[in-house]
Design a protein around this motif. Structure first.
Motif, PDB file in Angstrom:
ATOM      1  N   THR A 140     -10.650 -12.074 143.231  1.00 40.15           N
ATOM      2  CA  THR A 140     -11.646 -12.578 144.175  1.00 40.15           C
ATOM      3  C   THR A 140     -11.284 -13.980 144.652  1.00 40.15           C
ATOM      4  O   THR A 140     -11.423 -14.296 145.832  1.00 40.15           O
ATOM      5  N   LYS A 141     -10.786 -14.804 143.744  1.00 41.76           N
ATOM      6  CA  LYS A 141     -10.390 -16.162 144.133  1.00 41.76           C
ATOM      7  C   LYS A 141      -9.207 -16.136 145.100  1.00 41.76           C
ATOM      8  O   LYS A 141      -9.161 -16.925 146.037  1.00 41.76           O
ATOM      9  N   VAL A 142      -8.253 -15.248 144.878  1.00 45.99           N
ATOM     10  CA  VAL A 142      -7.117 -15.108 145.796  1.00 45.99           C
ATOM     11  C   VAL A 142      -7.609 -14.632 147.157  1.00 45.99           C
ATOM     12  O   VAL A 142      -7.184 -15.137 148.202  1.00 45.99           O
ATOM     13  N   ALA A 143      -8.517 -13.647 147.168  1.00 45.92           N
ATOM     14  CA  ALA A 143      -9.059 -13.136 148.434  1.00 45.92           C
ATOM     15  C   ALA A 143      -9.827 -14.225 149.177  1.00 45.92           C
ATOM     16  O   ALA A 143      -9.735 -14.328 150.400  1.00 45.92           O
ATOM     17  N   ASP A 144     -10.598 -15.035 148.448  1.00 45.86           N
ATOM     18  CA  ASP A 144     -11.340 -16.126 149.087  1.00 45.86           C
ATOM     19  C   ASP A 144     -10.385 -17.135 149.720  1.00 45.86           C
ATOM     20  O   ASP A 144     -10.648 -17.665 150.800  1.00 45.86           O
ATOM     21  N   ARG A 145      -9.275 -17.372 149.063  1.00 48.17           N
ATOM     22  CA  ARG A 145      -8.341 -18.383 149.566  1.00 48.17           C
ATOM     23  C   ARG A 145      -7.451 -17.855 150.696  1.00 48.17           C
ATOM     24  O   ARG A 145      -7.204 -18.549 151.673  1.00 48.17           O
ATOM     25  N   PHE A 146      -6.944 -16.616 150.561  1.00 48.54           N
ATOM     26  CA  PHE A 146      -5.963 -16.096 151.511  1.00 48.54           C
ATOM     27  C   PHE A 146      -6.505 -14.998 152.425  1.00 48.54           C
ATOM     28  O   PHE A 146      -5.806 -14.542 153.319  1.00 48.54           O
ATOM     29  N   GLY A 147      -7.716 -14.525 152.168  1.00 46.08           N
ATOM     30  CA  GLY A 147      -8.307 -13.488 153.005  1.00 46.08           C
ATOM     31  C   GLY A 147      -8.197 -12.111 152.372  1.00 46.08           C
ATOM     32  O   GLY A 147      -7.319 -11.849 151.545  1.00 46.08           O
ATOM     33  N   PRO A 148      -9.086 -11.192 152.740  1.00 44.35           N
ATOM     34  CA  PRO A 148      -9.123  -9.865 152.120  1.00 44.35           C
ATOM     35  C   PRO A 148      -7.911  -8.992 152.450  1.00 44.35           C
ATOM     36  O   PRO A 148      -7.635  -8.034 151.755  1.00 44.35           O
ATOM     37  N   ARG A 149      -7.158  -9.343 153.489  1.00 45.96           N
ATOM     38  CA  ARG A 149      -5.991  -8.552 153.841  1.00 45.96           C
ATOM     39  C   ARG A 149      -4.972  -8.549 152.696  1.00 45.96           C
ATOM     40  O   ARG A 149      -4.336  -7.542 152.416  1.00 45.96           O
ATOM     41  N   ILE A 150      -4.851  -9.674 151.998  1.00 46.62           N
ATOM     42  CA  ILE A 150      -3.921  -9.786 150.877  1.00 46.62           C
ATOM     43  C   ILE A 150      -4.283  -8.783 149.779  1.00 46.62           C
ATOM     44  O   ILE A 150      -3.424  -8.063 149.283  1.00 46.62           O
ATOM     45  N   ALA A 181      -3.804  -3.611 146.935  1.00 44.82           N
ATOM     46  CA  ALA A 181      -4.509  -2.417 146.441  1.00 44.82           C
ATOM     47  C   ALA A 181      -3.865  -1.144 146.983  1.00 44.82           C
ATOM     48  O   ALA A 181      -3.733  -0.154 146.250  1.00 44.82           O
ATOM     49  N   ASN A 182      -3.443  -1.154 148.233  1.00 43.77           N
ATOM     50  CA  ASN A 182      -2.783   0.024 148.806  1.00 43.77           C
ATOM     51  C   ASN A 182      -1.448   0.306 148.112  1.00 43.77           C
ATOM     52  O   ASN A 182      -1.089   1.468 147.894  1.00 43.77           O
ATOM     53  N   ARG A 183      -0.708  -0.754 147.751  1.00 39.71           N
ATOM     54  CA  ARG A 183       0.553  -0.565 147.023  1.00 39.71           C
ATOM     55  C   ARG A 183       0.290   0.016 145.628  1.00 39.71           C
ATOM     56  O   ARG A 183       0.997   0.917 145.177  1.00 39.71           O
ATOM     57  N   ILE A 184      -0.736  -0.502 144.948  1.00 40.67           N
ATOM     58  CA  ILE A 184      -1.079   0.013 143.622  1.00 40.67           C
ATOM     59  C   ILE A 184      -1.531   1.466 143.721  1.00 40.67           C
ATOM     60  O   ILE A 184      -1.156   2.305 142.896  1.00 40.67           O
ATOM     61  N   GLN A 185      -2.311   1.791 144.747  1.00 43.11           N
ATOM     62  CA  GLN A 185      -2.763   3.173 144.939  1.00 43.11           C
ATOM     63  C   GLN A 185      -1.566   4.106 145.139  1.00 43.11           C
ATOM     64  O   GLN A 185      -1.524   5.191 144.548  1.00 43.11           O
ATOM     65  N   ARG A 227     -10.621  -2.742 145.307  1.00 45.96           N
ATOM     66  CA  ARG A 227     -10.429  -2.096 144.009  1.00 45.96           C
ATOM     67  C   ARG A 227      -9.781  -0.745 144.198  1.00 45.96           C
ATOM     68  O   ARG A 227     -10.084  -0.030 145.145  1.00 45.96           O
ATOM     69  N   VAL A 228      -8.914  -0.397 143.268  1.00 47.22           N
ATOM     70  CA  VAL A 228      -8.332   0.938 143.237  1.00 47.22           C
ATOM     71  C   VAL A 228      -9.085   1.700 142.148  1.00 47.22           C
ATOM     72  O   VAL A 228      -9.181   1.246 141.011  1.00 47.22           O
TER      73      VAL A 228
END
Length: 106
Positions: free
Chosen positions: A12-22, A27-31, A63-64
């Motif tokens: 969540t902290k990474v998403a807040d800093r860099f945006g939800p696209r990251i 998540a798509n790669r993990i899926q 989330r995956v």
């Protein structure tokens, strides 16, 4: 021996800093890795055709989710991931660790 503490809210902290696209891209790669692992590891399993992997948006984070339906319709994803004791066969069934290995390699 050292101890490393990882913040449980790091995604969540990474998403807040860099945006939800990251987090969506990650998540798509993990899926994709989890689908490949599930196809390979659960190929001979009776639940192979009932495994579903999906990406869900949660605020700025993604989330995956691994979902596996049992014969009776109940959720058995945790049993597939971590293992369980088969009462009928009286033996322990090892977990397939699909999500762990998809997220962290292995």
């Amino acid at each position: 021996m050292g101890y490393v503490r990882i913040d449980p809210h790091i995604g969540t902290k990474v998403a807040d800093r860099f945006g939800p696209r990251i987090t969506r891209d990650h998540a798509n790669r993990i899926q994709a890795r989890a689908k490949a692992l599930a196809d390979a590891r659960a190929k001979h399993s009776s639940v192979a055709d009932r495994i579903d992997l999906s990406v869900h948006h949660h605020g700025t984070d993604h989330r995956v989710v691994l979902s596996v339906r049992g014969r009776d319709g109940s959720q058995i994803a945790s049993f597939l991931e971590w293992g369980y004791h088969n009462v009928r066969a009286d033996r322990d069934m090892p977990g397939l660790h699909i999500m762990r290995d998809a997220a962290f390699g292995g």
